[in-house]
Motif scaffolding. Structure first.
Motif, PDB file in Angstrom:
ATOM      1  N   LEU A   1       0.830  -1.218   0.000  1.00 19.07           N
ATOM      2  CA  LEU A   1       0.000   0.000   0.000  1.00 19.07           C
ATOM      3  C   LEU A   1       0.859   1.260   0.000  1.00 19.07           C
ATOM      4  O   LEU A   1       0.573   2.230  -0.716  1.00 19.07           O
TER       5      LEU A   1
ATOM      6  N   MET B   1       2.378   1.757  -3.396  1.00 18.34           N
ATOM      7  CA  MET B   1       1.349   2.233  -4.332  1.00 18.34           C
ATOM      8  C   MET B   1       1.115   3.730  -4.154  1.00 18.34           C
ATOM      9  O   MET B   1       1.051   4.485  -5.130  1.00 18.34           O
ATOM     10  N   ASN B   2       1.047   4.162  -2.893  1.00 15.32           N
ATOM     11  CA  ASN B   2       0.861   5.584  -2.624  1.00 15.32           C
ATOM     12  C   ASN B   2       1.996   6.412  -3.192  1.00 15.32           C
ATOM     13  O   ASN B   2       1.762   7.431  -3.848  1.00 15.32           O
TER      14      ASN B   2
ATOM     15  N   MET C   1       1.880   6.497  -7.054  1.00 16.28           N
ATOM     16  CA  MET C   1       0.788   7.333  -7.568  1.00 16.28           C
ATOM     17  C   MET C   1       1.045   8.818  -7.337  1.00 16.28           C
ATOM     18  O   MET C   1       0.760   9.637  -8.217  1.00 16.28           O
ATOM     19  N   ILE C   2       1.601   9.151  -6.171  1.00 22.33           N
ATOM     20  CA  ILE C   2       1.872  10.574  -5.914  1.00 22.33           C
ATOM     21  C   ILE C   2       2.936  11.091  -6.881  1.00 22.33           C
ATOM     22  O   ILE C   2       2.820  12.200  -7.435  1.00 22.33           O
TER      23      ILE C   2
ATOM     24  N   ILE D   1       1.204  11.674 -10.155  1.00 20.80           N
ATOM     25  CA  ILE D   1       0.350  12.881 -10.146  1.00 20.80           C
ATOM     26  C   ILE D   1       1.215  14.130 -10.295  1.00 20.80           C
ATOM     27  O   ILE D   1       0.865  15.065 -11.024  1.00 20.80           O
TER      28      ILE D   1
ATOM     29  N   LEU E   1       2.068  14.494 -13.754  1.00 19.88           N
ATOM     30  CA  LEU E   1       0.900  14.938 -14.530  1.00 19.88           C
ATOM     31  C   LEU E   1       0.719  16.445 -14.445  1.00 19.88           C
ATOM     32  O   LEU E   1       0.176  17.063 -15.362  1.00 19.88           O
TER      33      LEU E   1
ATOM     34  N   MET F   1      -1.667   5.742 -15.746  1.00 21.38           N
ATOM     35  CA  MET F   1      -1.981   5.722 -14.312  1.00 21.38           C
ATOM     36  C   MET F   1      -3.109   4.749 -14.017  1.00 21.38           C
ATOM     37  O   MET F   1      -3.066   3.999 -13.020  1.00 21.38           O
ATOM     38  N   ILE F   2      -4.135   4.741 -14.883  1.00 22.78           N
ATOM     39  CA  ILE F   2      -5.238   3.793 -14.679  1.00 22.78           C
ATOM     40  C   ILE F   2      -4.711   2.354 -14.773  1.00 22.78           C
ATOM     41  O   ILE F   2      -5.102   1.484 -13.984  1.00 22.78           O
TER      42      ILE F   2
ATOM     43  N   VAL G   1      -2.919   1.457 -11.535  1.00 28.26           N
ATOM     44  CA  VAL G   1      -3.879   1.193 -10.462  1.00 28.26           C
ATOM     45  C   VAL G   1      -4.545  -0.162 -10.657  1.00 28.26           C
ATOM     46  O   VAL G   1      -4.730  -0.936  -9.708  1.00 28.26           O
TER      47      VAL G   1
ATOM     48  N   ARG H   1      -4.353  -3.105  -7.956  1.00 30.95           N
ATOM     49  CA  ARG H   1      -5.578  -3.567  -7.299  1.00 30.95           C
ATOM     50  C   ARG H   1      -6.021  -4.928  -7.806  1.00 30.95           C
ATOM     51  O   ARG H   1      -7.008  -5.473  -7.317  1.00 30.95           O
TER      52      ARG H   1
ATOM     53  N   ASP I   1      -6.196   5.804   1.096  1.00 31.43           N
ATOM     54  CA  ASP I   1      -5.217   6.183   0.068  1.00 31.43           C
ATOM     55  C   ASP I   1      -5.251   7.687  -0.171  1.00 31.43           C
ATOM     56  O   ASP I   1      -6.283   8.247  -0.552  1.00 31.43           O
ATOM     57  N   ILE I   2      -4.087   8.310   0.024  1.00 30.06           N
ATOM     58  CA  ILE I   2      -4.035   9.780  -0.109  1.00 30.06           C
ATOM     59  C   ILE I   2      -4.091  10.208  -1.577  1.00 30.06           C
ATOM     60  O   ILE I   2      -4.577  11.282  -1.902  1.00 30.06           O
ATOM     61  N   TYR I   3      -3.629   9.322  -2.478  1.00 25.57           N
ATOM     62  CA  TYR I   3      -3.539   9.748  -3.883  1.00 25.57           C
ATOM     63  C   TYR I   3      -4.915   9.974  -4.492  1.00 25.57           C
ATOM     64  O   TYR I   3      -5.057  10.759  -5.434  1.00 25.57           O
TER      65      TYR I   3
ATOM     66  N   LEU J   1      -5.775  13.510  -4.063  1.00 24.15           N
ATOM     67  CA  LEU J   1      -5.017  14.360  -4.986  1.00 24.15           C
ATOM     68  C   LEU J   1      -5.636  14.340  -6.381  1.00 24.15           C
ATOM     69  O   LEU J   1      -5.739  15.376  -7.053  1.00 24.15           O
ATOM     70  N   ILE J   2      -6.052  13.138  -6.819  1.00 21.75           N
ATOM     71  CA  ILE J   2      -6.641  13.045  -8.157  1.00 21.75           C
ATOM     72  C   ILE J   2      -7.977  13.779  -8.202  1.00 21.75           C
ATOM     73  O   ILE J   2      -8.296  14.460  -9.182  1.00 21.75           O
TER      74      ILE J   2
ATOM     75  N   LEU K   1      -7.498  17.371  -8.823  1.00 23.27           N
ATOM     76  CA  LEU K   1      -7.136  17.778 -10.185  1.00 23.27           C
ATOM     77  C   LEU K   1      -8.365  18.194 -10.991  1.00 23.27           C
ATOM     78  O   LEU K   1      -8.271  19.019 -11.902  1.00 23.27           O
TER      79      LEU K   1
ATOM     80  N   MET L   1      -9.882   9.440 -15.793  1.00 23.96           N
ATOM     81  CA  MET L   1      -9.002   8.770 -14.824  1.00 23.96           C
ATOM     82  C   MET L   1      -9.663   8.686 -13.456  1.00 23.96           C
ATOM     83  O   MET L   1      -9.625   7.632 -12.795  1.00 23.96           O
TER      84      MET L   1
ATOM     85  N   ALA M   1     -12.374   6.038 -13.412  1.00 23.47           N
ATOM     86  CA  ALA M   1     -11.830   4.669 -13.455  1.00 23.47           C
ATOM     87  C   ALA M   1     -11.266   4.282 -12.094  1.00 23.47           C
ATOM     88  O   ALA M   1     -11.477   3.168 -11.617  1.00 23.47           O
ATOM     89  N   ILE M   2     -10.551   5.224 -11.444  1.00 27.30           N
ATOM     90  CA  ILE M   2      -9.918   4.888 -10.172  1.00 27.30           C
ATOM     91  C   ILE M   2     -10.961   4.743  -9.069  1.00 27.30           C
ATOM     92  O   ILE M   2     -10.825   3.928  -8.174  1.00 27.30           O
TER      93      ILE M   2
END
Lengths: 88, 202
Positions: free
Chosen positions: A3, A6-7, A10-11, A14, A17, A47-48, A51, A55, B3-5, B8-9, B12, B42, B45-46
């Motif tokens: 976990l 993953m965080n 992803m950060i 982002i 991005l 990114m999708i 994830v 998952r 989940d912190i992300y 964030l998303i 956006l 995105m 989907a997430i």
């Protein structure tokens, strides 16, 4: 462990991005904006995909693959419309 | 959901939405609408809505932008009616550099410069003679006519050369824009009211 990793991934994604988003916001040339758009679109699909792998969710993964593959054809179409607009 | 992300998303989405709202150029706004579509797809989907994400990406981003680009392109244009021989002379102008034709090109460049601020294009449409041109203006095929003013007399020739073109428009807003911002002295502006042809300003 999984976990936290993953965080972090992803950060980081982002934050990456945000670069083309800032570029699209400040640049005035329409082709720069199109570049930013295609960059963002590819980044979001990747990114999708990430994830979906983390998952273990195949449904999201299929959506990401479809967006990634069909998106490029759509951008070509939009770019042609924009090019015709400038010419006339 | 720890989940912190995801937060964030989600953040956006309003960010890109504000970018669309504060963009003034319609073409740039369309491209940024594509960015908004990508971010929204995105997020959906997430959050687990795979079908919504697919629809947003394919219809919301691709189809909507393409259709709107065509709509904006057809709408934001000023159609200028000119005589066919005028356009022909402009083509020949490249060869022999006539002075009157140079004025016509200069006028068109000035018009383009003025209307570029309003994100509009100029489209030239040629007509065979004056009757066709007037009929097209009354029947609302074109917004503006641009014709050469006939020289009045031989003595007035010098004066006629200063303002040899007459630009007549039937849209009040276009008339106001041109009156305020068209600084070139190559044309006389006229407003033509289609509903009430008697009323004319110049």
């Amino acid at each position: 462990m999984n976990l936290i990793a993953m965080n972090f991934i992803m950060i980081a994604m982002i934050l990456t991005l945000l670069i083309p988003i800032v570029e699209a916001c400040k640049d005035n040339n329409i082709w720069q904006k199109m570049l930013a758009l295609s960059s963002i679109s590819t980044k979001t699909s990747i990114m999708i995909l990430v994830v979906s792998v983390l998952r273990d969710d195949w449904m999201i993964g299929v959506v990401a693959v479809i967006i990634l593959s069909v998106g490029n054809a759509g951008f070509m179409l939009i770019a042609h419309v924009m090019k015709r607009m400038r010419n006339i | 959901m720890t989940d912190i992300y995801i937060y964030l998303i989600i953040a956006l989405l309003p960010l890109t939405a504000c970018m669309v709202i504060f963009q003034v150029n319609p073409y740039h706004a369309l491209v940024i609408r594509g960015i908004l579509g990508g971010v929204a797809a995105m997020l959906y989907a997430i959050l687990g809505a795979a079908d919504v994400a697919l629809t947003e990406a394919l219809v919301g981003t691709m189809l909507a932008i393409t259709l709107y680009a065509i709509a904006v392109r057809s709408a934001m244009v000023m159609r200028v009616g000119v005589l066919t021989e005028e356009l022909k002379q402009v083509d020949e102008n490249i060869l022999n550099e006539g002075k009157a034709q140079q004025l016509f090109s200069q006028l068109m460049t000035d018009l383009q410069k003025v209307f570029r601020q309003y994100h509009m294009r100029i489209e030239l449409i040629s007509y065979k003679d004056m009757d066709d041109l007037d009929r097209a203006l009354v029947e609302q095929e074109i917004h503006t006519t641009c014709i050469r003013q006939a020289p009045l007399e031989q003595d007035d020739r010098d004066q006629a050369e200063i303002q040899p073109y007459q630009t007549k428009t039937r849209i009040k807003r276009l008339y106001n824009i041109m009156k305020n911002e068209l600084s070139s002295s190559e044309t006389i502006l006229t407003y033509f009211n289609v509903a009430n042809p008697e009323e004319k300003h110049s």
